[in-house]
Design a protein around this motif. Structure first.
Motif, short mmCIF file in Angstrom:
data_model
loop_
_atom_site.label_atom_id
_atom_site.label_comp_id
_atom_site.label_asym_id
_atom_site.label_seq_id
_atom_site.Cartn_x
_atom_site.Cartn_y
_atom_site.Cartn_z
N ASP A 17 60.21 0.13 23.11
CA ASP A 17 59.47 1.34 23.49
C ASP A 17 58.10 1.02 24.08
O ASP A 17 57.49 1.86 24.74
CB ASP A 17 59.31 2.28 22.30
N LEU A 18 57.61 -0.20 23.85
CA LEU A 18 56.32 -0.59 24.42
C LEU A 18 56.35 -0.50 25.94
O LEU A 18 55.31 -0.31 26.58
CB LEU A 18 55.95 -2.01 24.00
N ARG A 19 57.53 -0.65 26.53
CA ARG A 19 57.64 -0.59 27.99
C ARG A 19 57.20 0.76 28.54
O ARG A 19 56.87 0.88 29.72
CB ARG A 19 59.08 -0.86 28.43
N GLN A 20 57.22 1.80 27.69
CA GLN A 20 56.83 3.14 28.13
C GLN A 20 55.31 3.32 28.10
O GLN A 20 54.79 4.28 28.63
CB GLN A 20 57.48 4.21 27.23
N PRO A 22 51.52 3.03 29.09
CA PRO A 22 50.87 2.81 30.38
C PRO A 22 50.20 1.43 30.51
O PRO A 22 50.03 0.93 31.61
CB PRO A 22 49.81 3.91 30.47
N ARG A 23 49.86 0.82 29.39
CA ARG A 23 49.20 -0.49 29.44
C ARG A 23 50.18 -1.64 29.21
O ARG A 23 49.75 -2.78 29.04
CB ARG A 23 48.08 -0.53 28.38
N TRP A 24 51.48 -1.37 29.22
CA TRP A 24 52.48 -2.40 28.94
C TRP A 24 52.35 -3.59 29.90
O TRP A 24 52.39 -4.74 29.50
CB TRP A 24 53.89 -1.81 28.99
N ARG A 25 52.20 -3.31 31.18
CA ARG A 25 52.14 -4.41 32.16
C ARG A 25 50.92 -5.30 31.88
O ARG A 25 51.02 -6.53 31.97
CB ARG A 25 52.09 -3.86 33.58
N ASP A 26 49.79 -4.70 31.52
CA ASP A 26 48.60 -5.49 31.19
C ASP A 26 48.85 -6.36 29.96
O ASP A 26 48.45 -7.52 29.92
CB ASP A 26 47.40 -4.57 30.92
N LEU A 27 49.51 -5.77 28.97
CA LEU A 27 49.82 -6.51 27.75
C LEU A 27 50.74 -7.69 28.05
O LEU A 27 50.50 -8.82 27.62
CB LEU A 27 50.47 -5.59 26.71
N ALA A 28 51.80 -7.42 28.81
CA ALA A 28 52.75 -8.48 29.16
C ALA A 28 52.05 -9.60 29.92
O ALA A 28 52.26 -10.79 29.64
CB ALA A 28 53.90 -7.90 29.98
N GLN A 29 51.18 -9.23 30.85
CA GLN A 29 50.45 -10.23 31.64
C GLN A 29 49.58 -11.08 30.72
O GLN A 29 49.50 -12.30 30.86
CB GLN A 29 49.57 -9.50 32.67
#
Length: 100
Positions: A17-20, A22-29
């Protein structure tokens, strides 16, 4: 037996659910480009998100793979800043950090 790459198929929904977010991409990066920061990030979850912390702790390889999948999906062109810094002398050449 070991040697199989981590999979994201069996991750609990509290993680996927983290993919939903808004900051998921920043976290993944951040997870991919600065692995040593991961323990600090996990520790910060303890007060407000103990279930998420437990799920991440139990499924860390899959979570990291989920982050790599996100970053690898389109980071090659636009996020050149993080990768050269990660590889001293490597010049940030794509594919250097993922042997296949």
């Amino acid at each position: 037996a070991g040697g199989t790459p981590p999979t994201t198929a069996n991750l609990p929904s509290v993680i996927t659910d983290l993919r939903q977010n808004p900051r998921w991409r920043d976290l993944a990066q951040r997870v991919v480009s600065d692995p040593p920061s991961l323990p600090r990030m996990l520790a910060s979850l303890r007060p407000q998100y103990p279930q998420l912390l437990q799920a991440l702790t139990e499924n860390l390889p899959g979570f990291v793979q989920m982050c790599r999948d996100e970053v690898g999906a389109g980071a090659g062109a636009g996020a050149g800043g993080a990768f050269p810094a990660m590889m001293p002398g490597g010049g940030g050449m794509p594919g250097m950090d993922s042997p296949q």
